[in-house]
Design a protein around this motif. Sequence first.
Motif, PDB file in Angstrom:
ATOM      1  N   GLY A  20      33.151  38.835  46.979  1.00 59.50           N
ATOM      2  CA  GLY A  20      33.579  37.709  46.159  1.00 59.50           C
ATOM      3  C   GLY A  20      35.074  37.494  46.289  1.00 59.50           C
ATOM      4  O   GLY A  20      35.657  37.690  47.342  1.00 59.50           O
ATOM      5  N   GLU A  21      35.700  37.111  45.171  1.00 59.51           N
ATOM      6  CA  GLU A  21      37.120  36.806  45.207  1.00 59.51           C
ATOM      7  C   GLU A  21      38.008  38.010  44.938  1.00 59.51           C
ATOM      8  O   GLU A  21      39.183  37.989  45.237  1.00 59.51           O
ATOM      9  N   THR A  22      37.475  39.068  44.334  1.00 63.62           N
ATOM     10  CA  THR A  22      38.284  40.222  43.954  1.00 63.62           C
ATOM     11  C   THR A  22      37.803  41.459  44.693  1.00 63.62           C
ATOM     12  O   THR A  22      36.611  41.722  44.728  1.00 63.62           O
ATOM     13  N   PRO A  23      38.704  42.234  45.275  1.00 66.93           N
ATOM     14  CA  PRO A  23      38.283  43.460  45.952  1.00 66.93           C
ATOM     15  C   PRO A  23      37.572  44.412  44.989  1.00 66.93           C
ATOM     16  O   PRO A  23      37.978  44.580  43.843  1.00 66.93           O
ATOM     17  N   PHE A  24      36.518  45.017  45.463  1.00 65.60           N
ATOM     18  CA  PHE A  24      35.673  45.932  44.693  1.00 65.60           C
ATOM     19  C   PHE A  24      36.505  47.011  43.991  1.00 65.60           C
ATOM     20  O   PHE A  24      36.398  47.217  42.785  1.00 65.60           O
ATOM     21  N   LEU A  25      37.327  47.714  44.774  1.00 62.16           N
ATOM     22  CA  LEU A  25      38.113  48.800  44.186  1.00 62.16           C
ATOM     23  C   LEU A  25      39.118  48.292  43.155  1.00 62.16           C
ATOM     24  O   LEU A  25      39.426  48.985  42.188  1.00 62.16           O
ATOM     25  N   GLU A  26      39.621  47.087  43.351  1.00 65.87           N
ATOM     26  CA  GLU A  26      40.598  46.542  42.406  1.00 65.87           C
ATOM     27  C   GLU A  26      39.980  46.256  41.047  1.00 65.87           C
ATOM     28  O   GLU A  26      40.648  46.389  40.015  1.00 65.87           O
ATOM     29  N   VAL A  27      38.708  45.858  41.023  1.00 66.30           N
ATOM     30  CA  VAL A  27      38.030  45.640  39.740  1.00 66.30           C
ATOM     31  C   VAL A  27      37.939  46.964  38.986  1.00 66.30           C
ATOM     32  O   VAL A  27      38.289  47.062  37.808  1.00 66.30           O
ATOM     33  N   GLU A  74      31.929  42.006  34.709  1.00 59.02           N
ATOM     34  CA  GLU A  74      32.585  42.366  35.972  1.00 59.02           C
ATOM     35  C   GLU A  74      31.930  43.574  36.625  1.00 59.02           C
ATOM     36  O   GLU A  74      31.690  43.578  37.834  1.00 59.02           O
ATOM     37  N   ILE A  75      31.632  44.606  35.849  1.00 59.23           N
ATOM     38  CA  ILE A  75      30.967  45.790  36.414  1.00 59.23           C
ATOM     39  C   ILE A  75      29.548  45.430  36.839  1.00 59.23           C
ATOM     40  O   ILE A  75      29.084  45.845  37.900  1.00 59.23           O
ATOM     41  N   GLY A  76      28.869  44.628  36.043  1.00 58.81           N
ATOM     42  CA  GLY A  76      27.532  44.158  36.413  1.00 58.81           C
ATOM     43  C   GLY A  76      27.558  43.371  37.714  1.00 58.81           C
ATOM     44  O   GLY A  76      26.658  43.487  38.546  1.00 58.81           O
ATOM     45  N   GLY A  77      28.602  42.584  37.914  1.00 62.61           N
ATOM     46  CA  GLY A  77      28.758  41.840  39.171  1.00 62.61           C
ATOM     47  C   GLY A  77      28.921  42.775  40.355  1.00 62.61           C
ATOM     48  O   GLY A  77      28.376  42.527  41.436  1.00 62.61           O
ATOM     49  N   LEU A  78      29.661  43.867  40.158  1.00 57.07           N
ATOM     50  CA  LEU A  78      29.819  44.853  41.236  1.00 57.07           C
ATOM     51  C   LEU A  78      28.487  45.521  41.561  1.00 57.07           C
ATOM     52  O   LEU A  78      28.138  45.698  42.728  1.00 57.07           O
ATOM     53  N   VAL A  79      27.750  45.901  40.515  1.00 57.89           N
ATOM     54  CA  VAL A  79      26.443  46.542  40.720  1.00 57.89           C
ATOM     55  C   VAL A  79      25.523  45.593  41.481  1.00 57.89           C
ATOM     56  O   VAL A  79      24.861  45.986  42.442  1.00 57.89           O
ATOM     57  N   TYR A  80      25.492  44.329  41.064  1.00 54.81           N
ATOM     58  CA  TYR A  80      24.650  43.336  41.728  1.00 54.81           C
ATOM     59  C   TYR A  80      25.049  43.181  43.196  1.00 54.81           C
ATOM     60  O   TYR A  80      24.197  43.140  44.082  1.00 54.81           O
TER      61      TYR A  80
END
Length: 149
Positions: A20-27, A74-80
């Motif tokens: 997406g628009e934000t790096p995974f680790l940065e979230v 945001e965490i749910g978006g990462l999991v998805y």
Amino acid sequence: MNLLGPASRQAVTDAQDQTGETPFLEVLWSWCGAVAEERGLTPPKKNVTAMTARLTAHLTWVAEQPWVVDFSEEIGGLVYAVQKITMTAPRKQLLKGVTCLGCGMSSLVRYFPGDYAAECLNCPSQKYSDRDYELLVQGQARGLESVNP
């Protein structure tokens, strides 16, 4: 963690992997920073294992914060994103013939793996344990017997 998919032999080596628009680790890093700042903790190492361990250890506290909805989304978006990329999303089974107590619709499903015997697709708060689901099935079956003797 390899986010290139289950068939990939190439490891992810860039700490700025992108979804997406934000790096995974940065979230993860930003939420760890919020927890560390508000709780007076030293930030964890900037790797997935350390950051997820930190967030998991403080989930009860996080759930009490006014920003918990943003955290969850945001965490749910990462999991998805990870489930989509790695093709590891839980399998969903529609539970036919049983209606949700909340909405009255036949929208109950069971996820494998999952934490509940049944969940409603329409009512996020309707989650049934094994015992509750069994009671729901029995109750609805008794209701059908009285209609069709």
